[in-house]
Design a protein around this motif. Structure first.
Motif, mmCIF file in Angstrom:
data_model
loop_
_atom_site.group_PDB
_atom_site.id
_atom_site.type_symbol
_atom_site.label_atom_id
_atom_site.label_comp_id
_atom_site.label_asym_id
_atom_site.label_seq_id
_atom_site.Cartn_x
_atom_site.Cartn_y
_atom_site.Cartn_z
ATOM 1 N N PRO A 188 0.810 -1.229 0.000
ATOM 2 C CA PRO A 188 0.000 0.000 0.000
ATOM 3 C C PRO A 188 0.841 1.276 0.000
ATOM 4 C CG PRO A 188 0.074 -0.924 2.196
ATOM 5 C CD PRO A 188 0.813 -1.890 1.312
ATOM 6 N N VAL A 189 1.656 1.428 -1.035
ATOM 7 C CA VAL A 189 2.496 2.626 -1.136
ATOM 8 C C VAL A 189 2.035 3.535 -2.269
ATOM 9 C CG1 VAL A 189 4.503 1.493 -0.137
ATOM 10 C CG2 VAL A 189 4.145 1.383 -2.607
ATOM 11 N N GLU A 190 1.160 3.006 -3.132
ATOM 12 C CA GLU A 190 0.672 3.807 -4.246
ATOM 13 C C GLU A 190 -0.535 4.634 -3.813
ATOM 14 O OE1 GLU A 190 0.148 1.729 -7.961
ATOM 15 O OE2 GLU A 190 1.358 0.061 -7.232
ATOM 16 N N PRO A 191 -0.823 5.725 -4.535
ATOM 17 C CA PRO A 191 -2.035 6.500 -4.235
ATOM 18 C C PRO A 191 -3.285 5.645 -4.417
ATOM 19 C CG PRO A 191 -0.572 7.710 -5.722
ATOM 20 C CD PRO A 191 -0.033 6.317 -5.633
ATOM 21 N N HIS A 192 -4.351 6.075 -3.769
ATOM 22 C CA HIS A 192 -5.627 5.367 -3.883
ATOM 23 C C HIS A 192 -6.046 5.291 -5.342
ATOM 24 C CE1 HIS A 192 -9.677 4.103 -2.569
ATOM 25 N NE2 HIS A 192 -10.086 4.804 -3.614
ATOM 26 N N ASP A 193 -6.426 4.094 -5.784
ATOM 27 C CA ASP A 193 -6.845 3.867 -7.168
ATOM 28 C C ASP A 193 -8.219 3.211 -7.141
ATOM 29 O OD1 ASP A 193 -7.337 2.779 -9.725
ATOM 30 O OD2 ASP A 193 -5.200 2.625 -10.158
ATOM 31 N N GLY A 194 -9.239 3.966 -7.520
ATOM 32 C CA GLY A 194 -10.605 3.461 -7.456
ATOM 33 C C GLY A 194 -10.827 2.224 -8.291
ATOM 34 N N ASP A 195 -10.184 2.162 -9.468
ATOM 35 C CA ASP A 195 -10.369 1.001 -10.338
ATOM 36 C C ASP A 195 -9.849 -0.267 -9.675
ATOM 37 O OD1 ASP A 195 -11.529 2.519 -12.294
ATOM 38 O OD2 ASP A 195 -9.677 2.831 -13.422
ATOM 39 N N ARG A 196 -8.649 -0.193 -9.115
ATOM 40 C CA ARG A 196 -8.081 -1.384 -8.487
ATOM 41 C C ARG A 196 -8.722 -1.679 -7.136
ATOM 42 N NH1 ARG A 196 -1.660 -0.645 -9.471
ATOM 43 N NH2 ARG A 196 -2.227 1.543 -9.213
#
Length: 234
Positions: A188-196
């Motif tokens: 969980p280091v990436e920005p929030h991604d609604g698709d994923r």
């Protein structure tokens, strides 16, 4: 009875309702005799769930009768014939994914199914006859699933007769999707991604489970083709 209730709760079949949640009260049996009387305690080993005149202590999470609606394929049917492509660890991952799904642990369910996909691709790569050095190295190291998928797909495209470009593109695309799901969920280091994020919801985890059987069967068939290509060589 208590053990059965605990198991059903753990598997997501029932959950606590709004009824009386006080500890079970002991019962006593009254014994009368000439000149007096007494009582003896009776230990109750079964949890009181409800009666017709009370709010239930436990409720079904899923309807007892699905009235013809579709249900998930039983996990052992999903796994039938997949022991070679998944291996023991992969089989366990699929079973644990199903348990997590039934308990409402959707991130865990999706991540475990994605890990099973990774196990399948490593087993597929191990079936490649005389693999290129880069693939053999990645398999021996047990890492870099993206490269394992890419290099194994290249080897599959060299098979004669060809399994079909569309089939290979389909399974490779699904494999990379599983890889993205797992990386996003567990790192969980990436920005929030609604698709994923969708794949980590009830709907997403259920869709991954529904699609898993067909996907793994195709990988198992490709593995058999690789093994058969060795047997067919002079």
């Amino acid at each position: 009875m208590r053990r059965a209730v605990a198991q059903l709760t753990a598997e997501g079949v029932i959950t606590r309702g709004e009824g009386n949640q006080y500890d079970i009260q002991g019962e006593r049996i009254q014994v009368d005799y000439p000149g007096g009387g007494s009582s003896a305690p009776v230990l109750v080993h079964s949890p009181y769930i409800s009666d017709q005149g009370s709010t239930p202590r436990f409720l079904l999470v899923r309807p007892a009768d699905n009235h013809g609606t579709e249900v998930l394929l039983p996990v052992e049917e999903l796994l039938a014939g997949l022991d070679e492509i998944l291996g023991p660890r992969g089989m366990t991952l699929v079973r644990e994914s199903r348990r997590a799904l039934l308990r409402g642990l959707y991130l865990a369910s999706s991540s475990l199914m994605a890990a099973a996909s990774e196990a399948a691709w490593f087993n597929l790569a191990r079936a490649v006859p005389t693999p290129p050095a880069a693939l053999a190295r990645k398999v021996a190291e047990g890492r870099d699933i993206a490269e394992v998928i890419r290099l194994t797909e290249q080897c599959l495209r060299e098979l004669k007769p060809s399994p079909g470009s569309a089939t290979l593109t389909e399974v490779a695309t699904q494999a990379h999707m599983f890889r993205e799901v797992r990386n996003y969920a567990l790192h969980p280091v990436e920005p929030h991604d609604g698709d994923r994020e969708t794949w980590l919801t009830e709907t997403g985890a259920t869709l991954l489970t529904v699609a898993a059987r067909r996907y793994f069967v195709k990988l198992a068939d490709l593995r058999e083709r690789l093994i058969g290509s060795v047997a067919g060589q002079p």
